[in-house]
Enzyme design. Structure first.
Site, short mmCIF file in Angstrom:
data_model
loop_
_atom_site.label_atom_id
_atom_site.label_comp_id
_atom_site.label_asym_id
_atom_site.label_seq_id
_atom_site.Cartn_x
_atom_site.Cartn_y
_atom_site.Cartn_z
N CYS A 138 -5.98 38.87 -30.22
CA CYS A 138 -6.51 39.83 -29.24
C CYS A 138 -7.40 40.87 -29.90
O CYS A 138 -8.36 41.34 -29.29
CB CYS A 138 -5.37 40.50 -28.49
N GLU B 179 -0.95 44.94 -21.97
CA GLU B 179 -1.59 44.74 -23.28
C GLU B 179 -2.60 43.63 -23.08
O GLU B 179 -2.24 42.45 -23.05
CB GLU B 179 -0.53 44.36 -24.33
P1 NAD Z 1 -3.01 34.74 -19.78
O1 NAD Z 1 -3.30 36.03 -19.10
O2 NAD Z 1 -3.66 33.51 -19.29
O3 NAD Z 1 -1.43 34.42 -19.76
C1 NAD Z 1 -0.47 35.35 -20.18
C2 NAD Z 1 0.86 35.09 -19.47
O4 NAD Z 1 0.66 35.25 -18.07
C3 NAD Z 1 1.44 33.69 -19.66
O5 NAD Z 1 2.83 33.81 -19.85
C4 NAD Z 1 1.12 32.98 -18.36
O6 NAD Z 1 2.11 32.04 -18.00
C5 NAD Z 1 1.09 34.12 -17.35
N1 NAD Z 1 0.12 33.88 -16.27
C6 NAD Z 1 -1.08 33.24 -16.35
N2 NAD Z 1 -1.71 33.23 -15.18
C7 NAD Z 1 -0.90 33.90 -14.32
C8 NAD Z 1 -1.01 34.24 -12.93
N3 NAD Z 1 -2.06 33.90 -12.21
N4 NAD Z 1 0.01 34.94 -12.37
C9 NAD Z 1 1.08 35.30 -13.10
N5 NAD Z 1 1.24 35.01 -14.40
C10 NAD Z 1 0.26 34.31 -15.01
O7 NAD Z 1 -3.34 35.03 -21.31
P2 NAD Z 1 -3.31 34.01 -22.53
O8 NAD Z 1 -4.39 32.99 -22.35
O9 NAD Z 1 -1.91 33.54 -22.77
O10 NAD Z 1 -3.68 34.99 -23.72
C11 NAD Z 1 -4.99 35.31 -24.07
C12 NAD Z 1 -5.38 36.69 -23.61
O11 NAD Z 1 -4.38 37.63 -23.95
C13 NAD Z 1 -6.64 37.19 -24.28
O12 NAD Z 1 -7.43 37.90 -23.35
C14 NAD Z 1 -6.13 38.11 -25.36
O13 NAD Z 1 -7.05 39.08 -25.81
C15 NAD Z 1 -4.96 38.72 -24.67
N6 NAD Z 1 -3.98 39.23 -25.62
C16 NAD Z 1 -3.77 40.57 -25.70
C17 NAD Z 1 -2.87 41.06 -26.64
C18 NAD Z 1 -2.58 42.54 -26.79
O14 NAD Z 1 -1.65 42.89 -27.48
N7 NAD Z 1 -3.34 43.42 -26.17
C19 NAD Z 1 -2.20 40.19 -27.47
C20 NAD Z 1 -2.44 38.83 -27.35
C21 NAD Z 1 -3.33 38.35 -26.42
#
Ligand code: NAD
Length: 463
Positions: free
Chosen positions: A243, A209
């Site tokens: 998002c 997602e």
């Molecule tokens: P992110 O991808 O930075 O982090 C998400 C999760 O992944 C966190 O739990 C984090 O600890 C983990 N993570 C981060 N870097 C990682 C790595 N290198 N390896 C493994 N795990 C890692 O996202 P965010 O900043 O928390 O959220 C924002 C993004 O999420 C935006 O792009 C937003 O559009 C998207 N989002 C999508 C939805 C959806 O339902 N489609 C919902 C909410 C947010």
């Protein structure tokens, strides 16, 4: 630590193998719902601490979606889990075929920080409904909610059924290396690639997602007051850190002035003359994101964009005013990266076809919104573009419709969540075929003249 938790859940799965039917799943979901209801005060406080989230937004976008998902699952679980009989095809006459949904096994849920409660527990509801054991890894950038999730799950779920593992990238990396049966990831497209690469090593299935830039088209026939209201809500709820928030707006040039006036009036109505003092407006999650958003605004205005509304901020309290820009161009960073904050570029257009082409030339968005009264325009936009979802004359609300799949396509995601789609994401639909009259044995060796004639007949009939 992560490996021990995984082993405990996998052992729980083995012990439950046939003992986690509808009644047990209902009991697990009911206990989770009861814990959420009992912890409401703490949930409101945690979201206020992490994101300055107003109580109404926490109730509507964090607590309600999870409780609604539980209620919906309890109501439909029996039907979803039913072994379904399917009709035999002509070649399969004499057989009996069924589809039996079974749990994938032990699953990993990795959540983001922007809706840190509902995006951790919503998928957990689907995972439990489908009969899985789950590890939930909340976002380290919403620490109060992460700690609360750990307490809430420990208080309401069996330790060999659900575990919360707190931590950041290192913990996430450690978890991703374990042989989970499914990974449900919500976050950025960049980390989505990391997750999929990790899943390739264990051959775990994935639901991704993700995010991206969700465009809006405001046609010449839009009801501008209604449009402005829906857009201001969609963009400025949770200070734009959503998002499916509208990322930028294409507005028909003939109505641009009236639209901007309606939007500014709506911002004033929703957040008052001083949004910093408003109890309806959230804060940016941390100083890094605050600085990123300020740089996007300043980069755009330095390169010729006009600030129509807002722009001010306070780094100390991570307040960034609802901001509207015009005159942004494709080369600016604000036009290339997902904004993910309360900043809305408005771009006037003369030719709808050119806008549709521009949208189609980019990454497929998670949501696309069209505001228009002319049904032909609405139909054209839907037919000419590909996106995770389309909102017509409304923003965000499709997220709350549990009879609709929620998910992206391409850069915005893979697979779907919510309701029955969430259940399916965590299930293997296992086909079972039973030969009742040994009719297929006629086609088995030794091959005789009769079997050759039969093979020709079968080929003619169904080939
Ligand atoms: P992110 O991808 O930075 O982090 C998400 C999760 O992944 C966190 O739990 C984090 O600890 C983990 N993570 C981060 N870097 C990682 C790595 N290198 N390896 C493994 N795990 C890692 O996202 P965010 O900043 O928390 O959220 C924002 C993004 O999420 C935006 O792009 C937003 O559009 C998207 N989002 C999508 C939805 C959806 O339902 N489609 C919902 C909410 C947010």
């Amino acid at each position: 630590m992560s490996a021990e938790v995984f082993a405990q859940l996998a052992a729980g799965n083995a012990a439950r193998r046939t003992g986690f039917g509808v009644p047990e799943r209902r009991a697990a979901l009911t206990a989770l719902a009861a814990a959420i209801r009992a912890h409401q005060g703490e949930i409101l406080a945690a979201l206020a601490a992490d994101l300055g989230k107003p109580e109404v937004e926490t109730r509507l976008t964090e607590i309600l979606p999870v409780l609604a998902e539980i209620r919906h699952s309890l109501r439909h679980l029996k039907r979803w889990t039913r072994v379904r009989r399917v009709r035999p095809t002509l070649a399969m006459l004499g057989t009996r075929a069924t589809i039996r949904p079974e749990p994938k096994g032990t699953v990993l849920i990795v959540a983001p920080w922007n809706y840190p409660f509902s995006l951790a527990l919503g998928p957990l509801v689907s995972a439990l409904a489908a009969g899985n054991a789950a590890v939930v890894k909340p976002s380290e950038l919403a620490p109060a909610t992460s700690a609360l999730l750990a307490r809430l799950v420990a208080a309401s779920c069996a330790p060999d059924l659900v575990a919360v593992v707190e931590g950041g990238v290192e913990t996430s990396t450690e978890l991703l290396a374990l042989p989970f049966d499914h990974i449900f990831f919500t976050g950025s497209p960049a980390v989505g690639r990391v997750v999929m690469a990790a899943a390739a090593k264990t051959l775990a299935s994935v639901t991704l997602e993700l995010g991206g830039k969700s465009p809006v088209i405001v046609g010449p026939g839009a009801d501008l007051k209604r449009t402005a209201r829906a857009l201001a809500w969609g963009k400025f709820a949770n200070a734009g850190q959503t998002c499916i928030a509208p990322d930028h707006v294409f507005v028909a040039r003939a109505v641009e002035g009236d639209f901007l006036a309606a939007l500014r009036a709506e911002i004033a109505r929703m957040y008052g003359g001083d949004p910093q003092g408003s109890r309806s407006f959230a804060r940016i999650v941390n100083t890094r994101h605050f600085a990123r958003l300020k740089a996007l605004i300043e980069g755009a205005t330095a390169a010729g964009a006009t600030l129509v509304e807002g722009g001010a901020g306070d780094a100390g309290t991570r307040y960034l005013a609802p901001t509207v820009l015009t005159g942004t161009t494709g080369e600016m960073a604000i036009s290339r990266e997902e904004i993910f904050g309360p900043v809305l570029p408005v771009i006037a257009y003369d030719d709808l076809d050119a806008v549709l082409e521009e949208i189609s030339a980019g990454e497929k968005p998670l949501a696309l919104y069209v505001f228009e009264r002319d049904r032909e325009v609405i139909a054209k936009v839907q037919a000419a573009t590909s996106s995770g979802a389309v909102g017509v004359n409304i923003t965000l609300a499709h997220y709350l419709h549990l009879n609709l799949p929620f998910g992206g396509i391409g850069n915005s995601g893979l697979g779907a969540a919510h309701g029955e789609w969430g259940f399916r994401a965590f299930s293997h639909e296992k086909p079972v075929l039973e030969d009742r009259f040994s009719s297929l044995s006629l086609l088995m060796p030794p091959y005789t003249g009769l079997s050759a004639r039969l093979a020709r007949l079968v080929q003619r009939l169904i080939g």
